[in-house]
Every structure is written in C-alpha cells, then in structure tokens.
Enzyme design. Structure first.
Site, mmCIF file in Angstrom:
data_model
loop_
_atom_site.group_PDB
_atom_site.id
_atom_site.type_symbol
_atom_site.label_atom_id
_atom_site.label_comp_id
_atom_site.label_asym_id
_atom_site.label_seq_id
_atom_site.Cartn_x
_atom_site.Cartn_y
_atom_site.Cartn_z
ATOM 1 N N ASP A 134 39.480 58.973 86.722
ATOM 2 C CA ASP A 134 38.185 59.183 87.363
ATOM 3 C C ASP A 134 37.576 57.874 87.875
ATOM 4 O O ASP A 134 36.363 57.695 87.854
ATOM 5 C CB ASP A 134 37.195 59.881 86.424
ATOM 6 C CG ASP A 134 36.043 60.539 87.193
ATOM 7 O OD1 ASP A 134 36.264 60.966 88.342
ATOM 8 O OD2 ASP A 134 34.928 60.613 86.655
ATOM 9 N N HIS A 182 35.183 61.419 91.092
ATOM 10 C CA HIS A 182 34.519 62.676 91.416
ATOM 11 C C HIS A 182 33.262 62.478 92.267
ATOM 12 O O HIS A 182 32.716 63.440 92.791
ATOM 13 C CB HIS A 182 34.217 63.490 90.153
ATOM 14 C CG HIS A 182 33.111 62.963 89.299
ATOM 15 N ND1 HIS A 182 33.320 62.213 88.166
ATOM 16 C CD2 HIS A 182 31.765 63.086 89.402
ATOM 17 C CE1 HIS A 182 32.166 61.909 87.605
ATOM 18 N NE2 HIS A 182 31.199 62.432 88.344
ATOM 19 N N SER A 232 26.689 58.873 87.747
ATOM 20 C CA SER A 232 28.129 58.691 87.726
ATOM 21 C C SER A 232 28.553 57.502 88.568
ATOM 22 O O SER A 232 28.120 57.335 89.703
ATOM 23 C CB SER A 232 28.843 59.937 88.252
ATOM 24 O OG SER A 232 29.185 60.790 87.213
#
Length: 348
Positions: free
Chosen positions: A125, A95, A201
């Site tokens: 992911d 993402h 992230s």
C-alpha cells in the site's frame, strides 16, 4: 484510637506545587508537539485525485481506509503524502492514487502542481508520485526498528479536506500485520492511537524529533484509537525500488495454495517443526515459473531450508532475489518428504 501520619520526605508540600509541576510537564509535552508541527507541516501535502472509477482501489484489511475525503464518490477524493526529496518525490498510499487519471498536489504555501505517478505497490500500500517545484522541504526517515511501545506518535495529514491537521498519541503496539489489496500481508505495521480520519491516508506518522516512523494507512472504524501505519523501514525500501525501477519485483510460483493441518503422526514421522503446511491445490503451467516438479496434492513444508507453515510464509520468501534462481522446496508427497526444484518467475 489515635491515628498518626508518617511522612517519607523531608520536603513540605505546599499548596499548588503539584499543579505547577503538572504544568511544567504539560508545557514540555506541548512544546514537543508544537516543534514537531513546525518542522513537519511544510513537508506534508494534500493529494487531490480525479477520474477514478468506484472500484479502483481497496485499503488494507482488516482496517478501513482513511484515504478518500469523499466516501462513496466514484470520480476521486483526496488524501495525504509527504515530500522525501527536494526534487519533488512524494510518498503516499497506493489506495490514495490507484486508478486516478489526474493527481494534483497542494503544498502548504498554497501552490498546486500536477503530479506524475512514479510507481505503486499494492502489496504494501505504498506509492510514489513526483512534482516539479522549487523550495521543497523534505522530511527524514527514522529507523522503525528503534520504535518502542509508548513513545509519542504524531500524525499529520488532511482529514476530510481540513489541510495540515495534527493529532498526537502514542505507539500502541509493534509488529502488527495487515492484509493488502493483493492478498499479501504487510508486515511490521505500527499501531497507534493518534486519530486518523478519511484524508489522512499517506500522511506521515512521526516521532518526537519530527522524523517519519510510519506511513498512515488504515483504521478500524468501529474501534476507538486503533490506527495503523506501514513502518518507515518498509516504506523507504519500497519507495527506493519504485523510484529506481518503477515497481517492486516479487517471485511467483504459479500455484494455488491453501493452509492444511498436519497430523501429529505425519509431523513426527517427517521430523517437522510446524503443524501446518501449504497444500498445492493446482499448478499453473504458464511458462512464467519453473514448477514442473510440483504436483497437485503436494504439501510444501520448507523453502530453501526455511519452514513454511502458511501461504503468507511462502509469500515472504518469494522476493525479487528468488526470481530466476533454482530453489529447493521440501514437500510431502504421499505423506513422505521429498525435495523438488522450482524456479520462481516474476509476478506481473
């Protein structure tokens, strides 16, 4: 009444002794974190993303992504990643990079490099990008099966663009699951209270030795200290496939399925070990998968002898090893068991 105090030790506690002991313990903890920071920080990078539309990516659920450092921006943002080889391969989150037309990697020494997307896997992911640079320091993976609840967990990343920030905590829980963008569950997710924020992230979650135990992925915004990381074993497996093949292959049955409860009578009559199955709501005859023996209304209860209770169970068994192979499904048709053969195709 006379009160007597009984001592269970021969040692006489002196004023300040407990404080000195606490200081020693604090120094040991501090030294561990400091040493990890020195070891890991040279391998952590900032990923600057541009040219992405607003709906390019979504983070795993039920967490909320700490990926973009500019929430609401429709053209980019930034995230984190870490170097896994001296020739420039970098792991990050899907993402973080999904839909981007331009990726720039910032190194701790101040150098910036354009990055190439090697592959990404929305189902876990995980994504891999590559830069061409000299003097890169790679970080090692730990075996996430050896991780224990309560052990030190240290997150390094670039929250809100503040480069190479470190937060420390513990592993709070093991074996969590997250719903990925593709609808599949990400298994063996680590839960930690090491604080994550937008921009973290794709950064590493490491142990006290500075080895990666997870890839920081998501947080639950209303909560305090509930953060998630994809386990290092899963991340390493997916990254290897992305580097070699550019994608992760998964099986596809060409059906729409949904959870259905089985009555106790049906369960006992068919000697089933589960109370639920997967109802075939529709069968798509698209030629990708051999599913001609399946019918709408069938209930899948076994996959090659493995019990199937949910759609997620079915997804777990539809690996790349099943593609093109004859697989026996056990189904209930008119409430009676029946074996059918399917040949999973490759999911696009």
């Amino acid at each position: 009444m006379n009160t007597q105090f009984v001592s269970f030790t021969d040692a006489v506690s002196q004023p300040g002794e407990n404080g000195e002991q606490d200081q020693i313990l604090l120094d040991a903890y501090s030294n561990t974190v400091v040493n990890v920071a020195k070891k890991v920080s040279p391998s952590v990078v900032q990923i600057k993303v541009s040219g992405r539309n607003q709906n390019a990516s979504r983070a795993p659920q039920p967490g909320r992504r700490p990926g973009s450092s500019r929430p609401g921006s429709n053209d980019g943002g930034s995230g984190s990643g870490f170097i896994i080889s001296t020739d420039g391969y970098i792991i990050t989150n899907n993402h973080v990079v999904a839909g981007a037309s331009s990726l720039v990697v910032g190194l701790p020494d101040g150098r910036d490099f354009d990055a190439t997307l090697i592959g990404r896997d929305p189902a876990t992911d995980i994504a891999v990008i590559k830069i061409y640079a000299d003097g890169l320091k790679a970080i090692r993976f730990a075996d996430s099966k050896q991780v224990q609840v309560g052990q030190i967990a240290i997150a390094v990343g670039n929250p809100y663009g503040f480069q190479y920030s470190l937060t420390a905590g513990v592993v709070s829980a093991l074996g969590r699951t997250l719903r990925s963008e593709s609808g599949r569950l990400i298994d063996d997710v680590l839960q930690t209270d090491a604080a994550l924020n937008p921009g973290n992230s794709g950064g590493p979650l490491v142990n006290s030795n500075g080895d990666v135990i997870g890839v920081n992925t998501a947080v639950i915004l209303p909560a305090q200290g509930i953060c998630f990381a994809v386990s290092s074993n899963l991340a390493a497996l997916v990254a290897g496939k992305l580097i070699i093949e550019g994608r992760v292959r998964r099986g596809y049955l060409g059906i729409a399925g949904q959870l259905i409860n089985l009555t106790e009578r049906i369960k006992q009559y068919n000697q089933l070990s589960t109370r639920t199955g997967v109802l075939v709501a529709s069968v798509e005859a698209d030629g990708i998968a051999g599913n001609g023996e399946l019918m709408q209304g069938d209930i899948i209860v076994e996959f090659n002898g493995h019990p199937i209770a949910t759609v997620d169970d079915l997804h777990r068994h539809l690996t790349d090893d099943t593609i093109g192979r004859r697989i026996q499904l056990t189904i209930l048709r008119e409430n009676r068991q029946k074996g059918v053969i399917v040949i999973p195709g490759e999911m696009n």
